[in-house]
Design an enzyme around this catalytic site. Structure first.
Site, PDB file in Angstrom:
ATOM      1  N   ARG A 136      53.714  49.195  38.520  1.00  0.00           N
ATOM      2  CA  ARG A 136      54.676  49.252  38.477  1.00  0.00           C
ATOM      3  C   ARG A 136      55.559  50.796  38.741  1.00  0.00           C
ATOM      4  O   ARG A 136      57.195  51.163  39.510  1.00  0.00           O
ATOM      5  CB  ARG A 136      55.600  48.690  37.877  1.00  0.00           C
ATOM      6  CG  ARG A 136      55.758  47.341  37.374  1.00  0.00           C
ATOM      7  CD  ARG A 136      56.199  46.331  36.026  1.00  0.00           C
ATOM      8  NE  ARG A 136      55.959  44.592  36.274  1.00  0.00           N
ATOM      9  CZ  ARG A 136      56.752  43.811  35.175  1.00  0.00           C
ATOM     10  NH1 ARG A 136      57.229  44.321  34.265  1.00  0.00           N
ATOM     11  NH2 ARG A 136      56.462  42.654  35.356  1.00  0.00           N
TER      12      ARG A 136
ATOM     13  N   LYS B   6      51.338  26.279  30.299  1.00  0.00           N
ATOM     14  CA  LYS B   6      52.002  25.620  30.863  1.00  0.00           C
ATOM     15  C   LYS B   6      52.364  25.107  31.906  1.00  0.00           C
ATOM     16  O   LYS B   6      53.306  25.985  32.088  1.00  0.00           O
ATOM     17  CB  LYS B   6      53.462  26.360  30.019  1.00  0.00           C
ATOM     18  CG  LYS B   6      53.670  26.526  28.306  1.00  0.00           C
ATOM     19  CD  LYS B   6      54.464  26.712  27.714  1.00  0.00           C
ATOM     20  CE  LYS B   6      54.126  27.289  26.093  1.00  0.00           C
ATOM     21  NZ  LYS B   6      56.076  27.615  25.579  1.00  0.00           N
TER      22      LYS B   6
ATOM     23  N   GLY C 203      52.443  38.810  36.406  1.00  0.00           N
ATOM     24  CA  GLY C 203      52.114  39.290  35.650  1.00  0.00           C
ATOM     25  C   GLY C 203      50.384  39.441  35.533  1.00  0.00           C
ATOM     26  O   GLY C 203      49.342  39.876  35.800  1.00  0.00           O
TER      27      GLY C 203
ATOM     28  N   GLY D 183      58.200  35.510  36.742  1.00  0.00           N
ATOM     29  CA  GLY D 183      59.636  34.453  36.128  1.00  0.00           C
ATOM     30  C   GLY D 183      60.430  34.649  37.575  1.00  0.00           C
ATOM     31  O   GLY D 183      60.459  33.734  38.297  1.00  0.00           O
TER      32      GLY D 183
END
Length: 396
Positions: free
Chosen positions: A37, A199, A353, A376
């Site tokens: 990053r 999930k 990630g 996200g």
């Protein structure tokens, strides 16, 4: 969606506030273990520096929740950023206040200052206008280069844009918007989506949107077992979100109605625990996972099937590993997908990630068309959501 970037505005002599995403992993000795990053921020900072701007960088790191947590300090980031830029980066141990204002005032053209962790202040995550106004003191131009935080309506992302003369995108954010728009709005076909991770519930908005865009969706990771259980398969002790069973059945039904190929693993690597050196069993097509075992990776036939789909695609988006790839025993499926993307002639986009870590671990990152710095944020963008950090910027 077209936004102004730093290439569209003069920056010489201006005090520029750059919202970066320096949320990097640190080890117990506060050493940075992955500087991806920080490297991604370099084009924007170099452009501003080379064109005579005075640069104030700011970021969050971790989740200190409004308290000063020494382990979340950005001091190691300032050192690494300076090494990568090849010149000193000044560091201020405060985010706002007298020390921060004094440090800003001393900046000369081309110099870079990094403020301390934004989330040490409770006003950051509350999108506090007063905190935003403090951040904006003396600032002539705001630049958002933190795509990974653009889905957060925080003070340094949203409220600050109403306290400055102009707010534009950095080069990294501009690249993210342009690359992800391809998958979100105008995909080339065949368009293939690969989803993994733990999930189903985390991916529901994305899945619902992709049913109107994708030609095929491949599912792996723990989330596959909720779909498989919905289809009536015994999945042993594998992780399942029982509350999502009916939703999964609805997604499968709608995929069939829309002609979207929705592929689930046909074989599995299973074990009683996700541990290295444990005895594993390959669950062949047609077999079910024994009650005491957990599905921990896609099997070899599934990997071949998924690689064939990648080979036919024109555009591929991948988010989420195919198994517990952190454990070498269960990394095979994820590594094969990473290698197949790198070998593909398709435009390939990797977001999230774990997926980014996978392509780096496989040594193929340089052969991926675009690696998103936002987990996200990329999911919400691709689900068609409006991101506060992008909405707040000036239109091109």
């Amino acid at each position: 969606m077209a936004k102004k970037s730093i290439r569209d505005v003069p920056v010489k002599g201006k005090m520029v506030f750059v919202r970066n995403d320096f949320n990097v992993p640190l080890d117990a000795a506060a050493r940075i273990t992955d500087d991806t990053r920080i490297r991604a921020s370099l084009p924007t900072i170099r452009h501003l520096s080379e064109n005579g701007a005075r640069i104030v960088c700011a970021s969050h790191l971790g989740r200190p929740k409004g308290e000063v947590i020494p382990d979340c300090s950005l001091a190691p980031v300032a050192r690494r950023l300076g090494e990568l830029l090849g010149k000193p980066v000044q560091f201020c141990p405060e985010t706002v206040g007298a020390k921060a204002e004094k440090a800003k005032a001393k900046l000369k053209a081309g110099q870079v200052l990094l403020l301390e962790n934004l989330r040490f202040h409770p006003g950051e995550t509350k999108n506090d206008p007063a905190f935003a106004a403090e951040l904006a003191k003396g600032i002539d131009l705001y630049v958002d280069d933190a795509f990974g935080a653009c889905h957060r309506a925080h003070a340094s992302i949203d409220a600050i844009t109403r306290c400055v003369p102009l707010a534009v995108a950095g080069l990294l954010l501009k690249k993210e918007i342009d690359s992800l728009r391809l998958a979100a709005d105008t995909p080339t076909h065949p368009y293939l989506v690969i989803l993994g991770g733990a999930k189903v519930s985390d991916k529901l908005p994305l899945l619902n949107h992709l049913l109107t865009k994708a030609d095929a969706i491949l599912v792996g990771g723990a989330m596959a077992y909720t779909f498989l259980k919905a289809r009536g398969m015994h999945v042993g002790y594998s992780k399942v979100e029982d509350e999502c069973i009916e939703t999964c059945l609805d997604i499968l039904r709608r995929a069939e109605e829309k002609g979207v190929r929705f592929l689930l693993p046909c074989d599995h690597i299973a074990a009683t625990k996700a541990e290295a050196n444990i005895t594993v069993r390959i669950i062949r097509p047609g077999e079910e996972i024994p009650g005491e075992m957990i599905g921990l990776d896609i099997g070899p036939e599934t990997a071949e099937l998924y690689k064939a789909e990648i080979g036919r695609a024109s555009l591929v988006f991948w988010n989420g590993p195919m198994g517990v790839f952190e454990v070498e025993t269960f990394a095979g499926g994820t590594m094969e997908i990473a290698a197949a993307l790198a070998a593909s002639k398709a435009t390939t986009i990797v977001g999230g990630g774990d997926s980014v870590a996978a392509v780096n671990r496989a040594g193929v990152a340089e052969r991926i068309s675009h690696i998103s710095t936002g987990g996200g944020a990329s999911l919400e963008f691709l689900a068609g959501d409006r991101l506060p950090g992008i909405e707040a910027l000036a239109e091109a």
